[in-house]
Design a protein around this motif. Structure first.
Motif, short mmCIF file in Angstrom:
data_model
loop_
_atom_site.label_atom_id
_atom_site.label_comp_id
_atom_site.label_asym_id
_atom_site.label_seq_id
_atom_site.Cartn_x
_atom_site.Cartn_y
_atom_site.Cartn_z
N GLU A 345 1.08 -0.73 -0.29
CA GLU A 345 -0.45 0.17 0.31
C GLU A 345 0.74 1.33 -0.31
O GLU A 345 0.22 2.10 -0.84
CB GLU A 345 -1.07 0.56 1.26
CG GLU A 345 -2.12 -1.14 0.88
CD GLU A 345 -2.96 -0.92 2.01
OE1 GLU A 345 -2.51 -0.84 3.31
OE2 GLU A 345 -4.64 -1.14 2.11
N LYS A 348 2.04 1.59 -3.90
CA LYS A 348 1.22 1.54 -4.05
C LYS A 348 0.70 3.54 -4.18
O LYS A 348 1.03 4.56 -5.59
CB LYS A 348 -0.04 1.05 -3.73
CG LYS A 348 -1.07 2.04 -5.43
CD LYS A 348 -2.45 0.62 -4.91
CE LYS A 348 -3.35 1.05 -6.35
NZ LYS A 348 -4.20 0.13 -5.82
N VAL A 380 -4.03 -5.22 -3.41
CA VAL A 380 -4.25 -3.60 -2.63
C VAL A 380 -3.95 -3.63 -4.03
O VAL A 380 -4.30 -2.57 -4.59
CB VAL A 380 -2.40 -4.10 -2.95
CG1 VAL A 380 -1.81 -2.23 -3.10
CG2 VAL A 380 -2.27 -4.82 -1.87
#
Length: 521
Positions: A345, A348, A380
């Protein structure tokens, strides 16, 4: 006058004992090189006629020192894989050279004869990593420093032939890619009296572009081998087929891009954790007409310290909208899905659009350590680009472990690379791409280009059928970004020559990547 005669004598002696200085060779564009490989027929089991021991005018033979010398007599005597206890006599090279030189009086010919006997005659021993193949490739590369490779002659006189001819197709595909010549002419020779041999090689020629078949029916025999005149006729038939293939290639209009295409390269490796490390990638993109690319970290380019990460993020910010990045978690670095999700996360949020290149060293594809990563990436929303081979993300024939993962994690999008494509000819890749919406593939790398180039009709149909699932990629990296324009990655040439429909080419070149990774124009 006396000193001039001495110089002539010295030059003649150099030619006789095996060294040819560069001044004695023709200009490179007039020096046509041919590779002659295979088994006993090519090595020479036919008795030499009296006049076959003399020097062949305008013909040179590559010796064991990688130097050219005037060709004469036993043409296989310098083969690096020959049986040194067996007699090297007359093969089809004599008749082949006579015909080729008669057809073009402006050229000279260089022969690399690297045939074997016994077990080395079997096509199974001419595969990519086998020393038999590598020796032929090595000597050919030596020869191409001074001449231009114009074709390959192959003869397998044993009846032990793979029923699908896949090994022979591999040989052709590998040589073409390794020599950087996707249309390198390749002529196979017949076996007298063997309808099976003839039928299979006729089918081979029907499947593979730029190939020919020199028939052996009706030639004179002396026991198990052709007599001198029969062998000379076989050699001339090789030449006739080689000239036919070369003529067809010259007359053919090789398909290419009908307009400027937008290209996204989904697989490159930039030096992303070094100061200005993506500059070389950007220059390479400009040279090759690549609009965008995705750089994937390897062990040596992965940011492992806060300072390297700062440099890495700055590099991608510099080329924002042009060079995108994947992140990487190695199997075993995390102990749970939640731990992996937390890392992914953050990646990203800081610009990563996928995870990989995922190697999974010494692990089966569905190893529990790998499963953590697949599940986390699915949660994700980061696609996984994986490498698969004999010691990375290992699987079995038919790829059952990959299929298991595809079923287990339908939300995880997987992008296949490397030896995934080795099961392409038998239909495994087609089956999996058609069946699973979460599987994509990108055919980068030399071996993958070899597989796709071996049967272009099948490849074209495959790509049309799977037009929504294939991404263009080269696997170019810091080791290749500095190559001159003449050494452009071979995937560009291959896809241009496949003459795909415009809508298919657009999907593979850029639309599939735009859709999968969520960015557009």
């Amino acid at each position: 006058m006396k000193s001039r005669c001495i110089l002539y004598a010295i030059a003649a002696l150099m030619l006789t004992v095996g060294g040819v200085i560069s001044a004695d060779l023709p200009a490179k564009d007039k020096f046509h090189v041919y590779l002659l490989v295979g088994g006993e027929y090519m090595a020479g089991r036919t008795e030499l006629a009296k006049d076959d021991g003399k020097v062949i005018d305008r013909c040179f033979l590559l010796n064991e020192d990688g130097k050219w010398e005037p060709a004469r007599g036993r043409l296989n005597r310098y083969s690096s894989i020959r049986n040194k206890d067996a007699a090297q006599k007359m093969g089809p090279g004599h008749g082949f050279v006579e015909e080729m030189l008669e057809a073009d009086k402006e050229i000279s010919i260089g022969l690399i004869v690297n045939a074997g006997e016994g077990n080395q005659n079997y096509i199974e021993h001419w595969r990519y990593k086998d020393p038999v193949y590598r020796e032929a490739r090595r000597r050919t590369r030596e020869a191409c420093r001074t001449g231009i490779l114009k074709g390959v002659l192959w003869h397998q006189n044993a009846n032990r032939i793979d029923s699908s001819l896949s090994y022979l197709k591999d040989l052709v595909g590998n040589l073409r890619v390794d020599m950087g010549m996707l249309n390198l002419p390749f002529v196979v020779g017949g076996l007298p009296g063997s309808l099976e041999h003839t039928s299979r090689h006729e089918a081979f020629v029907a499947d593979i572009h730029a190939t020919g078949f020199a028939r052996a029916d009706g030639i004179g025999m002396d026991g198990a081998h052709p007599d001198p005149e029969g062998m000379r006729i076989l050699g001339r038939r090789y030449a006739d087929e080689m000239l036919r293939v070369q003529g067809e290639l010259q007359r053919a209009k090789i398909p290419g891009a009908s307009r400027w295409w937008t290209i996204i390269d989904a697989h490159v490796h930039g030096s992303q954790n070094e100061e200005n490390g993506l500059d070389a990638a950007a220059a390479w993109m400009k040279k090759n007409g690549v609009a965008r690319c995705i750089s994937k970290p390897l062990t040596q380019t992965r940011a492992t310290t806060p300072e390297q990460r700062k440099i890495m993020l700055a590099n991608f910010e510099k080329y924002k909208g042009k060079i995108y990045r994947f992140c990487l978690i190695e199997p075993g670095e995390v102990e749970s899905v939640d731990e992996a999700v937390k890392i992914l996360e953050k990646e990203k949020a800081e610009g990563a659009i996928g995870m990989g290149e995922h190697y999974g060293r010494n692990l089966m594809f569905d190893d529990p350590k790998n499963l953590i990563l697949y599940e986390a990436c699915g949660k994700v929303g980061l696609p996984v680009h994986f490498h698969i081979d004999n010691n990375k993300n290992m699987d079995e024939k038919g790829l059952p472990r990959l299929e298991r993962v595809l079923k287990m994690y339908p939300d995880c999008k997987l992008i296949a690379h490397a030896q995934f494509w080795l099961q392409y000819p038998e239909g495994t890749c087609d089956h999996l791409l058609q069946k699973y919406p979460n599987l994509y593939a990108e055919p980068s790398g030399l071996r993958m280009a070899s597989v796709l180039n071996r049967d272009r009709k099948y490849t074209r149909e495959f790509l049309i059928r799977n037009a929504d699932k294939v991404l263009f990629g080269t696997d170019a990296g810091w080791w290749s970004f500095g190559k001159p324009p003449a050494e452009r990655e071979i995937q560009f040439q291959l896809f241009e020559e496949l003459d795909l429909p415009d809508e298919v080419r657009e999907k593979i070149y850029h639309k599939n990547a735009e859709k999968l990774f969520g960015f557009g124009d």
